[in-house]
Motif scaffolding. Structure first.
Motif, short mmCIF file in Angstrom:
data_model
loop_
_atom_site.label_atom_id
_atom_site.label_comp_id
_atom_site.label_asym_id
_atom_site.label_seq_id
_atom_site.Cartn_x
_atom_site.Cartn_y
_atom_site.Cartn_z
N VAL A 1 0.81 -1.21 0.00
CA VAL A 1 0.00 0.00 0.00
C VAL A 1 0.85 1.26 0.00
N GLY A 2 2.04 1.16 0.62
CA GLY A 2 2.89 2.36 0.64
C GLY A 2 3.00 2.94 2.03
N HIS A 3 3.42 4.17 2.11
CA HIS A 3 3.82 4.74 3.40
C HIS A 3 2.64 4.90 4.36
N LEU A 4 1.41 4.85 3.83
CA LEU A 4 0.25 4.97 4.71
C LEU A 4 0.13 3.82 5.70
N ALA A 5 0.68 2.68 5.29
CA ALA A 5 0.46 1.47 6.08
C ALA A 5 1.26 1.47 7.37
N GLY A 6 2.30 2.31 7.43
CA GLY A 6 3.09 2.33 8.65
C GLY A 6 4.47 2.87 8.38
N PRO A 7 5.24 3.14 9.43
CA PRO A 7 6.61 3.64 9.23
C PRO A 7 7.46 2.59 8.52
N GLY A 8 8.33 3.08 7.65
CA GLY A 8 9.20 2.15 6.93
C GLY A 8 8.55 1.58 5.68
N GLN A 9 7.28 1.84 5.51
CA GLN A 9 6.59 1.25 4.36
C GLN A 9 6.66 2.11 3.12
N GLY A 10 7.41 3.21 3.20
CA GLY A 10 7.64 4.05 2.03
C GLY A 10 8.93 3.64 1.37
N MET A 11 9.95 4.46 1.53
CA MET A 11 11.24 4.19 0.90
C MET A 11 11.84 2.88 1.38
N GLY A 12 11.65 2.57 2.65
CA GLY A 12 12.24 1.35 3.21
C GLY A 12 11.79 0.11 2.46
N GLN A 13 10.48 0.00 2.24
CA GLN A 13 9.95 -1.18 1.56
C GLN A 13 10.39 -1.21 0.10
N ASN A 14 10.48 -0.02 -0.54
CA ASN A 14 10.96 0.03 -1.92
C ASN A 14 12.37 -0.52 -2.02
N LEU A 15 13.23 -0.06 -1.11
CA LEU A 15 14.63 -0.52 -1.13
C LEU A 15 14.70 -2.01 -0.85
N TRP A 16 13.82 -2.50 0.03
CA TRP A 16 13.79 -3.94 0.32
C TRP A 16 13.45 -4.72 -0.93
N ALA A 17 12.40 -4.26 -1.64
CA ALA A 17 11.97 -4.98 -2.85
C ALA A 17 13.06 -4.95 -3.91
N VAL A 18 13.72 -3.81 -4.05
CA VAL A 18 14.82 -3.70 -5.01
C VAL A 18 15.95 -4.64 -4.62
#
Lengths: 301, 267
Positions: free
Chosen positions: A163-180
């Motif tokens: 969903v992105g950064h709305l879902a919680g802290p770290g779910q913005g850039m952090g999750q993108n970097l994780w997926a990459v």
């Protein structure tokens, strides 16, 4: 196989000998040290997790400086706890258990055990390692972004991860970097798997029939076949996740999601699709982690 | 060296088995109709695995005891006559048949829980999971649930289910924060999520189900013991996941009727 006939002159210079080396033993050691570095970082993260479970309000020296948002004053917040265990899990499963037994020990010993000069594709081998290294950099970078690492666990189930950064802290850039990071890791593993299979099939010396091959070599071959089949699916899943997060697609997101009071405009997807894709990789992954070990034990015993 | 290893291995094997046999850390007491069969299947599986475990470990210990000392060893190494082929075949047959047997036996318990439809007189309760609470909705006298309008969900106004006053079926629906059910009454839960993946887990009832957004997932059981049981979310759903819980209150029929009337009056 033509790879055997191209005798390279020995490399000179520090960079060619130790950094961008084509020699399978150097590459094996590089993977091994990457795994060692990852295991120590993962271990420190596990200590932080355990410390938080026993003493939730203790001040951990240095953590406040690393993440003022996640650990204000060095006290681990609930969301930072989730971040720590996400990165711990990701490091351990991918960068330790998948690299060390297969790429680390395999690259070093396989050519020697089958009487080959090197792996079938030495340049690809080097590239595989450096792509894996980039993947590790991307993952470690999540610890330093302002919003922190993702909190969705190493299995990263959507909608939490999609969903992105709305879902919680770290779910913005952090999750993108994780997926990459995971996508890059998949590429490195796929290239490595190709290398292992080709080497084992084609580069055995004269007289080394498959049935005479040491069991470690069989183990690395089976693991490489598993890797080829499963990492491809995980790569696809990561690409779809990146698209869902950044391109407005809805592979994993159904309609009607109300996140943090905001209705999402995704429709038509299902979190089950990620689960199926991820675990199509996830079950073979645990065999990828252990089968090289079985090979070593069988050989030694 | 070999003898020491054999002794240590035997001690570890004994302690490991004793921990299970003593049931010192065991399951909570069963409080549902199907729970007994599930526990029985668990124990059968443990026993099957334990037999293989004990045979393998004690076998290894015996060989280590007998042949484990290197010093003064003069016997030549002997190749197993005929190679190890028959041993590999034996291992494959043993493990393979154990797995297949477990599948055939275990699927009965699974099928009884998941492939048999709920009883016709089941009490249906809708469950809505969201960051970070569970809410429950009873259909009321008309026995029907009104639709869930996600865009009308407003926790500040207490409209947890997104109920619209213009839907006739919603008029008598009863929304609660506790899941109250009468004892020995079959219950069918209809699990929904409004945002993330959640889990619905009540260990004493031996029920667990992941709640996937975009799906309404049925789960049926029959509680058999009066009591108050914790429902915990066991699928990581965000930063408040560790606090996400509700309570299942299993009551006598009279207490349940009093409770549901009281809940209806609070709507």
């Amino acid at each position: 196989m033509d790879a055997q006939l191209h005798h390279h002159t020995a490399p000179t210079g520090f960079i060619r000998k130790y950094i961008f080396s084509l020699d399978h033993k150097v590459i094996g050691k590089q993977y091994y040290f990457l795994a060692i570095a990852s295991v120590f970082l993962g271990m420190v993260l596990s200590w932080l997790v355990r410390i938080h479970l026993v003493w939730p309000n203790v001040h951990v020296w240095g953590l406040g400086a690393l993440s003022p948002a996640g650990a204000p004053g060095g006290v681990i917040s609930p969301e930072y706890y989730l971040s720590l265990l996400t990165i711990h899990g990701t490091l351990m499963v991918f960068f330790v258990l998948t690299t060390a037994p297969q790429a680390g020990f395999g690259n070093y010993a396989l050519p020697i055990q089958i009487g080959a000069e090197d792996m079938a594709f030495p340049t690809l081998n080097m590239l595989s390692f450096w792509v894996t290294f980039l993947a590790l950099c991307s993952l470690v970078a999540t610890l330093f972004v302002p919003d922190g690492p993702p909190i969705s666990g190493w299995t990263a189930y959507p909608p939490l991860s999609a969903v992105g950064h709305l879902a919680g802290p770290g779910q913005g850039m952090g999750q993108n970097l994780w997926a990459v990071s995971i996508a890059l890791f998949c590429i490195g593993s796929l290239l490595g798997a190709l290398n292992f299979i080709t080497t084992t099939v084609d580069l055995r010396c004269k007289g080394m029939t498959l049935m005479r091959m040491p069991l470690t070599c069989w183990a690395w071959l089976i693991t490489a076949i598993l890797s080829l089949l499963s990492f491809a699916v995980l790569f696809a899943a990561c690409v779809l996740l990146i698209l869902d997060r950044n391109a407005g697609t809805s592979f994993f997101l159904p309609s009607g999601l109300l996140v943090n009071g905001q209705l999402q405009d995704h429709a038509g997807g299902s979190p089950l699709l990620w689960q199926h894709l991820f675990w199509f990789f996830g079950h073979p992954e645990v065999y990828i982690a252990i089968v090289p070990g079985f090979g070593v034990i069988s050989h030694v015993l | 060296m070999g003898k020491a290893f054999a002794v240590v291995l035997t001690i570890i094997t004994t302690i490991s088995v004793a921990v299970f046999v003593s049931r010192h850390w065991w399951f909570p007491e069963v409080a549902s109709a199907h729970g007994g069969a599930m526990d029985h299947q668990f124990v059968e599986t443990f026993v099957g695995a334990a037999i293989g475990f004990i045979l393998a470990q004690l076998g290894l210990a015996a060989f280590a005891w007998k042949y484990g000392e290197r010093k003064g060893e003069t016997r030549p190494i002997r190749i197993f006559p005929g190679g190890a082929k028959w041993l590999v075949v034996l291992a494959l047959v043993y493990v393979g048949s154990e797995i297949i047997l477990l599948e055939f036996v275990g699927q009965k318990v699974w099928a009884a829980m998941y492939f048999t439809p709920p009883a016709a007189d089941s009490l249906q309760v809708q469950v809505l999971a969201g960051q970070f609470a569970f809410y429950f909705r009873y259909p009321g006298p008309d026995g029907k649930f009104g639709p869930i309008h996600t865009n009308k969900i407003d926790e500040t106004k207490g409209n947890f289910f997104g109920i619209s006053s213009s839907d006739p079926e919603s008029k008598d629906d009863i929304v609660t924060v506790d899941l109250g059910v009468p004892v020995n009454q079959p219950v069918e839960l209809l699990l929904n999520s409004k945002d993330m993946g959640h889990g619905f887990y009540v260990p004493e009832m031996r029920i667990q189900q992941d709640i996937v957004p975009g799906m309404e997932i049925p789960l049926h059981f029959t509680p058999t013991k009066i009591g108050r049981y914790e429902i915990s979310c066991n699928q990581l759903c965000g930063l408040g996941h560790y606090t996400m819980r509700a309570f299942l209150a299993v009551m006598s029929e009279e207490d349940y009727q009093k409770w549901i009337v009281e809940q209806a009056s609070l709507q």
